[in-house]
Design a protein around this motif. Structure first.
Motif, PDB file in Angstrom:
ATOM      1  N   VAL A  47       4.276  -8.014  -5.761  1.00 26.49           N
ATOM      2  CA  VAL A  47       4.230  -9.293  -5.055  1.00 26.49           C
ATOM      3  C   VAL A  47       5.128 -10.321  -5.734  1.00 26.49           C
ATOM      4  CG1 VAL A  47       2.719 -11.173  -4.343  1.00 26.49           C
ATOM      5  CG2 VAL A  47       1.929  -8.824  -4.163  1.00 26.49           C
ATOM      6  N   PRO A  50       9.368  -8.558  -5.623  1.00 28.35           N
ATOM      7  CA  PRO A  50       9.451  -7.465  -4.641  1.00 28.35           C
ATOM      8  C   PRO A  50      10.797  -6.764  -4.627  1.00 28.35           C
ATOM      9  CG  PRO A  50       9.406  -9.589  -3.559  1.00 28.35           C
ATOM     10  CD  PRO A  50       9.151  -9.854  -4.993  1.00 28.35           C
ATOM     11  N   ASN A  51      11.849  -7.446  -5.075  1.00 28.58           N
ATOM     12  CA  ASN A  51      13.149  -6.768  -5.088  1.00 28.58           C
ATOM     13  C   ASN A  51      13.309  -5.876  -6.302  1.00 28.58           C
ATOM     14  OD1 ASN A  51      13.682  -8.126  -2.785  1.00 28.58           O
ATOM     15  ND2 ASN A  51      14.886  -9.742  -3.774  1.00 28.58           N
ATOM     16  N   LEU A  55       9.535   0.627  -3.624  1.00 23.91           N
ATOM     17  CA  LEU A  55       8.841   1.879  -3.352  1.00 23.91           C
ATOM     18  C   LEU A  55       9.227   2.965  -4.346  1.00 23.91           C
ATOM     19  CD1 LEU A  55       8.980   1.986   0.530  1.00 23.91           C
ATOM     20  CD2 LEU A  55       7.335   0.942  -0.986  1.00 23.91           C
ATOM     21  N   LEU A  82       1.884   4.263  -1.457  1.00 31.58           N
ATOM     22  CA  LEU A  82       1.142   3.572  -0.395  1.00 31.58           C
ATOM     23  C   LEU A  82       0.878   2.126  -0.793  1.00 31.58           C
ATOM     24  CD1 LEU A  82      -0.606   3.844   2.289  1.00 31.58           C
ATOM     25  CD2 LEU A  82      -2.529   4.065   0.741  1.00 31.58           C
ATOM     26  N   PHE A  85       4.030   0.102  -0.627  1.00 34.69           N
ATOM     27  CA  PHE A  85       4.435  -0.109   0.759  1.00 34.69           C
ATOM     28  C   PHE A  85       3.611  -1.233   1.392  1.00 34.69           C
ATOM     29  CE2 PHE A  85       4.090   1.041   5.310  1.00 34.69           C
ATOM     30  CZ  PHE A  85       5.414   0.868   5.645  1.00 34.69           C
ATOM     31  N   LYS A  88       4.610  -4.514  -0.078  1.00 33.93           N
ATOM     32  CA  LYS A  88       5.900  -4.948   0.450  1.00 33.93           C
ATOM     33  C   LYS A  88       5.724  -5.596   1.824  1.00 33.93           C
ATOM     34  CE  LYS A  88      10.393  -4.304  -0.530  1.00 33.93           C
ATOM     35  NZ  LYS A  88      11.118  -4.150  -1.771  1.00 33.93           N
ATOM     36  N   ARG A  89       4.815  -5.023   2.602  1.00 31.30           N
ATOM     37  CA  ARG A  89       4.571  -5.573   3.930  1.00 31.30           C
ATOM     38  C   ARG A  89       3.798  -6.888   3.867  1.00 31.30           C
ATOM     39  NH1 ARG A  89       5.506  -2.161   8.451  1.00 31.30           N
ATOM     40  NH2 ARG A  89       7.661  -1.656   8.022  1.00 31.30           N
ATOM     41  N   TYR A  91       3.437  -9.057   1.055  1.00 36.71           N
ATOM     42  CA  TYR A  91       3.582 -10.004  -0.048  1.00 36.71           C
ATOM     43  C   TYR A  91       3.836 -11.437   0.396  1.00 36.71           C
ATOM     44  CZ  TYR A  91       8.751 -10.299  -0.042  1.00 36.71           C
ATOM     45  OH  TYR A  91      10.054 -10.541   0.281  1.00 36.71           O
TER      46      TYR A  91
ATOM     47  N   TRP B   5       3.410 -18.358  -7.223  1.00 38.50           N
ATOM     48  CA  TRP B   5       4.287 -17.186  -7.304  1.00 38.50           C
ATOM     49  C   TRP B   5       5.724 -17.643  -7.488  1.00 38.50           C
ATOM     50  CZ3 TRP B   5       2.209 -12.514  -7.757  1.00 38.50           C
ATOM     51  CH2 TRP B   5       0.876 -12.366  -7.363  1.00 38.50           C
ATOM     52  N   THR B   8      11.248 -16.180  -4.224  1.00 36.90           N
ATOM     53  CA  THR B   8      11.996 -14.953  -4.016  1.00 36.90           C
ATOM     54  C   THR B   8      13.387 -15.307  -3.517  1.00 36.90           C
ATOM     55  OG1 THR B   8       9.940 -14.137  -3.170  1.00 36.90           O
ATOM     56  CG2 THR B   8      11.813 -12.667  -3.040  1.00 36.90           C
ATOM     57  N   ARG B  11      17.940 -12.410   0.310  1.00 37.29           N
ATOM     58  CA  ARG B  11      19.215 -11.711   0.300  1.00 37.29           C
ATOM     59  C   ARG B  11      20.052 -12.155   1.486  1.00 37.29           C
ATOM     60  NH1 ARG B  11      17.477  -5.625  -1.295  1.00 37.29           N
ATOM     61  NH2 ARG B  11      17.094  -6.037  -3.482  1.00 37.29           N
ATOM     62  N   GLU B  22      12.717  -4.286   6.496  1.00 36.43           N
ATOM     63  CA  GLU B  22      11.458  -3.610   6.779  1.00 36.43           C
ATOM     64  C   GLU B  22      11.676  -2.194   7.285  1.00 36.43           C
ATOM     65  OE1 GLU B  22       8.619  -5.607   9.071  1.00 36.43           O
ATOM     66  OE2 GLU B  22       8.077  -6.943   7.421  1.00 36.43           O
ATOM     67  N   ASP B  25      12.440  -0.041   4.385  1.00 34.12           N
ATOM     68  CA  ASP B  25      11.216   0.269   3.644  1.00 34.12           C
ATOM     69  C   ASP B  25      10.454   1.403   4.296  1.00 34.12           C
ATOM     70  OD1 ASP B  25      11.438  -1.384   1.572  1.00 34.12           O
ATOM     71  OD2 ASP B  25      10.266  -3.016   2.430  1.00 34.12           O
ATOM     72  N   ARG B  28      12.169   4.659   3.645  1.00 34.04           N
ATOM     73  CA  ARG B  28      11.977   5.092   2.261  1.00 34.04           C
ATOM     74  C   ARG B  28      10.550   5.597   2.056  1.00 34.04           C
ATOM     75  NH1 ARG B  28      14.078   0.304  -1.134  1.00 34.04           N
ATOM     76  NH2 ARG B  28      14.960  -0.215   0.875  1.00 34.04           N
ATOM     77  N   PHE B  29       9.598   4.875   2.663  1.00 33.85           N
ATOM     78  CA  PHE B  29       8.197   5.279   2.523  1.00 33.85           C
ATOM     79  C   PHE B  29       7.987   6.687   3.071  1.00 33.85           C
ATOM     80  CE2 PHE B  29       3.930   5.566   4.417  1.00 33.85           C
ATOM     81  CZ  PHE B  29       3.170   5.433   3.265  1.00 33.85           C
ATOM     82  N   LEU B  32       9.724   9.356   0.765  1.00 37.72           N
ATOM     83  CA  LEU B  32       9.026   9.562  -0.508  1.00 37.72           C
ATOM     84  C   LEU B  32       7.649  10.199  -0.297  1.00 37.72           C
ATOM     85  CD1 LEU B  32       9.978   6.329  -2.470  1.00 37.72           C
ATOM     86  CD2 LEU B  32      10.638   8.663  -3.001  1.00 37.72           C
TER      87      LEU B  32
END
Lengths: 159, 311
Positions: A47, A50-51, A55, A82, A85, A88-89, A91, B5, B8, B11, B22, B25, B28-29, B32
């Motif tokens: 969180v 994240p970069n 994953l 998991l 992932f 990432k969705r 955060y 926090w 961020t 990019r 997304e 991601d 990749r998910f 993996l």
């Protein structure tokens, strides 16, 4: 703000400490409530940066855990994947939430992870008492603010 | 309470940053996750994976050492902070105990000789030769649902997979994974473990499976009419050729008969102290070496004599 040189070292150290704490033997009574320290630390970094912790990093950490714990290769890798992932969705939303609501999300996410682990174990004919395996998700949620404050303070100090 | 926090960095991409990220991601998910599942299947089915695993274990040995540092430091501290008086006391106690055990073993020698004579009379070729190696418990699996311990002896000390492990008061389990300088022992109470046993009193055979509670084993497929009573000692039967015969395993603690079911529900408490103690014995016996002897050319199966005994 992202990608400070001190962070890499802190990430490595925080995971090492998490694995050490996770491996401390506990009395039998509270053993079932052992918080998932490694997942909590992973969640924090996923969180916060994240970069950085994506994953692939989470999957690698999981694979290392598999080797260290002697579990079937891929078990923790899949679980950590998991977690990363979902983090990432979530955060961007998670960051907006107050602490209590964050803890609730942590409870759900780690609960899902534990379900996945239990599911994998059940393929190997390892039966555990019903629902006991979900207790760590509750304790993990309780310890989430602590993990947050410790890592946040560490980052402020070692910037 | 609000948690802060770090910002961020967004990019810079020409269009629709969030969506492309997304999608990346998700891809990749999926990739993996597929690799993980493939790994699990391979690990469960292919024998070659043990090579891969031992390579990984060797590569991560320094990490393993660092992680076990708190435990080993604690042990070192508690060892070095013993007072002279305590050591003297312990020394005296151990000397007394050695005397008692030596007295007992004198009787054992004559009994063993008698046993061998009697077995020769019966034309049984059972050998009682067993040597042991003392190993120290260096870690315990943190997962409460798997009962495994780490010991500090590995393949460099001659430990092999499937080897039986004893505690001071009974059978503890078997080696399931061997690293060069450490191995993992699956305890008899793990829910994936089963051990063939028999009742010491009358020789009734059964299989004791683990229940993932350190206090309980369960005997499966025991007929309702079998002569098993609470308090009976269960010893290893040596069937399955994995565990040597005759070691105490558990004491029957509870028997329940269900009128509607063909089998009785029998529970037993392990005699070994599975959740305490620092030292265990790794057994090298004729029986437990049987699979290795089959693979090796016949005639050189007395390597057990060269195995170091004692710490």
């Amino acid at each position: 703000m992202e990608g400070r040189p001190g962070d890499s070292l802190l990430i490595v150290i925080s995971f090492l400490v998490a694995v050490m704490v996770y491996n401390i033997p506990l009395p039998h009574m509270i053993e079932y409530g052992r918080p998932e320290w490694i997942s909590l630390v992973l969640l924090y970094w996923a969180v916060a940066l994240p970069n950085r912790i994506g994953l692939a990093a989470a999957w690698t950490i999981g694979l290392v855990l598999d080797v260290l714990s002697g579990a079937i290769l891929g078990r923790n890798a899949l679980a950590m994947l998991l977690l990363a992932f979902l983090a990432k969705r979530l955060y961007q939303r998670l960051r907006m939430f107050p602490a209590l609501q964050q803890a609730l999300i942590v409870f759900l996410v780690i609960g899902l992870q534990l379900l996945l682990l239990h599911w994998i174990d059940s393929f190997q004919a390892v039966v555990s008492p019903p629902y006991l395996y979900l207790i760590p998700s509750l304790t993990s949620a309780l310890f989430w603010p602590l993990v947050y404050f410790v890592l946040h303070a560490a980052r402020l100090r070692f910037r | 309470m609000r948690l802060e926090w770090p910002l961020t960095e967004i990019r810079r991409r020409p269009i629709k940053t969030i969506f492309t990220e997304e999608r990346g991601d998700l891809q990749r998910f999926v990739v993996l996750a597929a690799i993980s599942v493939a790994l699990m299947l391979a690990d469960a089915r292919l024998a070659q994976m043990t090579v891969v695993r031992s390579g990984l274990v060797l590569a991560l040995a320094p990490l393993q050492w660092v992680i076990q540092l708190p435990g080993s430091t604690m042990r070192w501290i508690s060892d070095s902070l013993t007072t002279r008086a305590e050591l003297e006391q312990e020394n005296a106690r151990l000397k007394a105990r050695i005397l008692v055990l030596e007295g007992k073993s004198q009787k054992l020698v004559s009994m063993e000789a008698e046993n061998i004579r009697l077995r020769m009379l019966l034309n049984a070729s059972d050998s009682l030769d067993e040597s042991v190696m003392v190993a120290e418990v260096i870690a315990v699996d943190p997962d409460p649902f798997t009962h495994k311990i780490f010991i500090d002896k590995g393949s460099r000390h001659g430990v092999f997979e499937g080897q039986p492990v004893l505690g001071a008061t009974g059978l503890m389990g078997q080696v399931v994974q061997v690293d060069p300088y450490a191995s993992r022992v699956l305890l008899i109470t793990d829910s994936s473990h089963a051990i063939p046993v028999q009742v010491a009193r009358n020789g009734i055979r059964a299989v004791a499976i683990g229940t993932s509670s350190t206090m309980n084993l369960e005997l499966v497929h025991v007929p309702d009419t079998a002569d098993i009573r609470v308090g009976d000692t269960l010893i290893s039967s040596g069937m399955g050729l994995r565990f040597p015969a005759g070691y105490p395993v558990a004491v029957v603690s509870e028997i329940r008969h269900h009128p509607g079911r063909p089998f009785a529900e029998v529970r037993a408490t392990p005699t070994a102290e599975l959740d305490r103690g620092r030292y265990v014995l790794v057994v090298f016996s004729e029986r437990s070496r049987a699979p290795a002897a089959e693979a090796a050319p016949a005639g050189n199966d007395d390597t057990a004599d060269t195995v170091p005994e004692g710490p």
